[in-house]
Design a protein around this motif. Structure first.
Motif, PDB file in Angstrom:
ATOM      1  N   LEU A  66     -11.472  14.169   0.164  1.00  0.00           N
ATOM      2  CA  LEU A  66     -10.299  13.342   0.281  1.00  0.00           C
ATOM      3  C   LEU A  66     -10.428  12.508   1.681  1.00  0.00           C
ATOM      4  O   LEU A  66      -9.935  11.399   1.479  1.00  0.00           O
ATOM      5  N   GLN A  67     -10.709  13.009   2.647  1.00  0.00           N
ATOM      6  CA  GLN A  67     -10.990  12.270   3.676  1.00  0.00           C
ATOM      7  C   GLN A  67     -11.816  11.191   3.553  1.00  0.00           C
ATOM      8  O   GLN A  67     -11.603  10.109   4.047  1.00  0.00           O
ATOM      9  N   ILE A  68     -13.199  11.404   3.017  1.00  0.00           N
ATOM     10  CA  ILE A  68     -13.963  10.552   2.656  1.00  0.00           C
ATOM     11  C   ILE A  68     -13.294   9.197   1.767  1.00  0.00           C
ATOM     12  O   ILE A  68     -13.395   8.018   2.171  1.00  0.00           O
ATOM     13  N   HIS A  69     -12.569   9.735   0.707  1.00  0.00           N
ATOM     14  CA  HIS A  69     -11.902   8.580   0.040  1.00  0.00           C
ATOM     15  C   HIS A  69     -11.185   7.693   0.832  1.00  0.00           C
ATOM     16  O   HIS A  69     -10.967   6.548   0.647  1.00  0.00           O
ATOM     17  N   LEU A  70     -10.262   8.627   1.650  1.00  0.00           N
ATOM     18  CA  LEU A  70      -9.135   7.760   2.439  1.00  0.00           C
ATOM     19  C   LEU A  70      -9.956   6.754   3.332  1.00  0.00           C
ATOM     20  O   LEU A  70      -9.304   5.588   3.614  1.00  0.00           O
ATOM     21  N   GLU A  71     -10.761   7.018   3.984  1.00  0.00           N
ATOM     22  CA  GLU A  71     -11.624   6.314   4.980  1.00  0.00           C
ATOM     23  C   GLU A  71     -12.236   5.091   4.441  1.00  0.00           C
ATOM     24  O   GLU A  71     -12.149   4.166   4.952  1.00  0.00           O
ATOM     25  N   ASN A  72     -12.682   5.305   3.278  1.00  0.00           N
ATOM     26  CA  ASN A  72     -13.333   4.275   2.334  1.00  0.00           C
ATOM     27  C   ASN A  72     -12.083   3.231   2.041  1.00  0.00           C
ATOM     28  O   ASN A  72     -12.099   2.137   2.067  1.00  0.00           O
ATOM     29  N   LEU A  73     -10.970   3.695   1.633  1.00  0.00           N
ATOM     30  CA  LEU A  73      -9.785   2.933   1.229  1.00  0.00           C
ATOM     31  C   LEU A  73      -9.396   1.913   2.261  1.00  0.00           C
ATOM     32  O   LEU A  73      -8.991   0.938   2.413  1.00  0.00           O
ATOM     33  N   LYS A  74      -9.357   2.688   3.766  1.00  0.00           N
ATOM     34  CA  LYS A  74      -8.828   1.944   4.918  1.00  0.00           C
ATOM     35  C   LYS A  74      -9.616   0.594   5.546  1.00  0.00           C
ATOM     36  O   LYS A  74      -9.232  -0.056   6.292  1.00  0.00           O
ATOM     37  N   LYS A  75     -10.854   0.617   4.552  1.00  0.00           N
ATOM     38  CA  LYS A  75     -11.606  -0.557   4.868  1.00  0.00           C
ATOM     39  C   LYS A  75     -11.126  -1.919   4.313  1.00  0.00           C
ATOM     40  O   LYS A  75     -11.791  -2.857   4.367  1.00  0.00           O
ATOM     41  N   SER A  76     -10.076  -1.891   3.299  1.00  0.00           N
ATOM     42  CA  SER A  76      -9.667  -2.984   2.708  1.00  0.00           C
ATOM     43  C   SER A  76      -8.998  -3.928   3.681  1.00  0.00           C
ATOM     44  O   SER A  76      -8.303  -3.557   4.715  1.00  0.00           O
ATOM     45  N   LYS A  77      -9.181  -5.209   3.513  1.00  0.00           N
ATOM     46  CA  LYS A  77      -8.501  -6.088   4.290  1.00  0.00           C
ATOM     47  C   LYS A  77      -7.166  -6.782   3.755  1.00  0.00           C
ATOM     48  O   LYS A  77      -6.588  -7.681   4.486  1.00  0.00           O
ATOM     49  N   LEU A  78      -6.958  -6.400   2.545  1.00  0.00           N
ATOM     50  CA  LEU A  78      -5.941  -7.214   1.794  1.00  0.00           C
ATOM     51  C   LEU A  78      -4.524  -5.976   1.627  1.00  0.00           C
ATOM     52  O   LEU A  78      -3.414  -6.378   1.562  1.00  0.00           O
ATOM     53  N   VAL A  79      -4.931  -4.888   1.455  1.00  0.00           N
ATOM     54  CA  VAL A  79      -4.045  -3.810   1.537  1.00  0.00           C
ATOM     55  C   VAL A  79      -2.961  -3.703   2.719  1.00  0.00           C
ATOM     56  O   VAL A  79      -3.507  -3.726   3.711  1.00  0.00           O
ATOM     57  N   THR A  80      -1.834  -3.721   2.602  1.00  0.00           N
ATOM     58  CA  THR A  80      -0.700  -4.004   3.825  1.00  0.00           C
ATOM     59  C   THR A  80      -0.338  -2.450   4.102  1.00  0.00           C
ATOM     60  O   THR A  80       0.086  -2.086   5.322  1.00  0.00           O
ATOM     61  N   GLN A  81      -0.245  -1.345   3.249  1.00  0.00           N
ATOM     62  CA  GLN A  81       0.187  -0.059   3.117  1.00  0.00           C
ATOM     63  C   GLN A  81      -0.520   0.584   2.415  1.00  0.00           C
ATOM     64  O   GLN A  81      -0.768   0.342   1.270  1.00  0.00           O
ATOM     65  N   TYR A  82      -0.771   2.134   2.962  1.00  0.00           N
ATOM     66  CA  TYR A  82      -1.294   3.157   2.103  1.00  0.00           C
ATOM     67  C   TYR A  82      -0.386   4.252   1.819  1.00  0.00           C
ATOM     68  O   TYR A  82       0.231   4.720   2.813  1.00  0.00           O
ATOM     69  N   ILE A  83      -0.464   5.003   0.630  1.00  0.00           N
ATOM     70  CA  ILE A  83       0.342   6.197   0.382  1.00  0.00           C
ATOM     71  C   ILE A  83      -0.524   6.952  -0.290  1.00  0.00           C
ATOM     72  O   ILE A  83      -1.114   6.742  -1.202  1.00  0.00           O
TER      73      ILE A  83
END
Length: 226
Positions: A30-47
């Motif tokens: 899960l942490q690996i997954h979330l860390e990869n998601l956070k690299k997005s430059k267009l997403v404004t918020q994560y849930i």
């Protein structure tokens, strides 16, 4: 423009219980997954949209430690889980991914977001040419709301977007984002214990920050390892 990414995560799994809490090099899937998601430059918020299972608090803790908001909802009605996690925010677009894809590609996510907005689509997803493990869906929140209010079948409620695709089918508002090459025989999603070993190989041989096609290429060129 508000673009909110929601990843669904649960502890229970009929084939591999607690799979997203398994660790590779001291990091949970899960942490690996979330860390990869956070690299997005267009997403404004994560849930992180998780469940009311007792064990889900561990998921919530990992979400918080990675600066993700979380929502606890129905175990089987994932559509309601998505909608209720977003109904206060009411973003223009929603990005849907799943937490059993630790090697998700943030650049690919941004490409699909851009493609969806540029082409004024209501729904777009990765095509079947992509490997299983980098799946992304982008759709308008208003379409999610329609699905929540009108979906009736168990399949429509469990898989979130079938109602959206059914209603938009044969319109110009729905499309797929294609790859120039066909990698649909490749998979690096986490479904069973054997998949964990495959993902370990990819992370240790290719790295944790590679592009989706680098992982796919490694699998194709080293089938003996998989």
């Amino acid at each position: 423009m508000e673009i909110v990414l929601v990843t669904q995560a649960r502890f229970g799994s009929s084939r591999f219980r607690g799979k997203i809490l398994e660790k590779i090099n001291k990091k949970t899937i899960l942490q690996i997954h979330l860390e990869n998601l956070k690299k997005s430059k267009l997403v404004t918020q994560y849930i992180v949209a998780t469940t009311n299972e007792i064990e889900s608090q561990i998921i919530c803790n990992i979400a918080e430690s990675n600066d993700f908001k979380y929502y606890k909802g129905d175990l089987n009605n994932v559509l309601s889980r998505y909608y209720n996690s977003l109904k206060e925010l009411r973003p223009e677009y929603v990005v849907r991914v799943t937490s059993d894809c630790p090697l998700i590609d943030s650049i690919l996510i941004d490409e699909i977001i851009h493609y969806t907005i540029f082409n004024e689509l209501s729904y777009c997803s990765t095509s079947e040419n992509f490997p299983d493990g980098v799946d992304v869906e982008v759709f308008k929140f208003i379409e999610l709301e329609k699905a929540y209010l009108n979906a009736t079948t168990d399949s429509e409620k469990e898989h979130v977007t079938p109602y959206i695709k059914k209603i938009l089918n044969d319109t110009n508002a729905i499309s797929q984002y294609n790859s120039n090459y066909n990698f649909n025989s490749v998979r690096f999603t986490l479904d069973e214990e054997v998949d964990l070993e495959a993902i370990k190989i990819l992370i240790n041989k290719v790295g944790i920050n590679a592009r989706w096609y680098e992982y796919a290429g490694f699998v194709i060129n080293n089938l003996n390892l998989f």
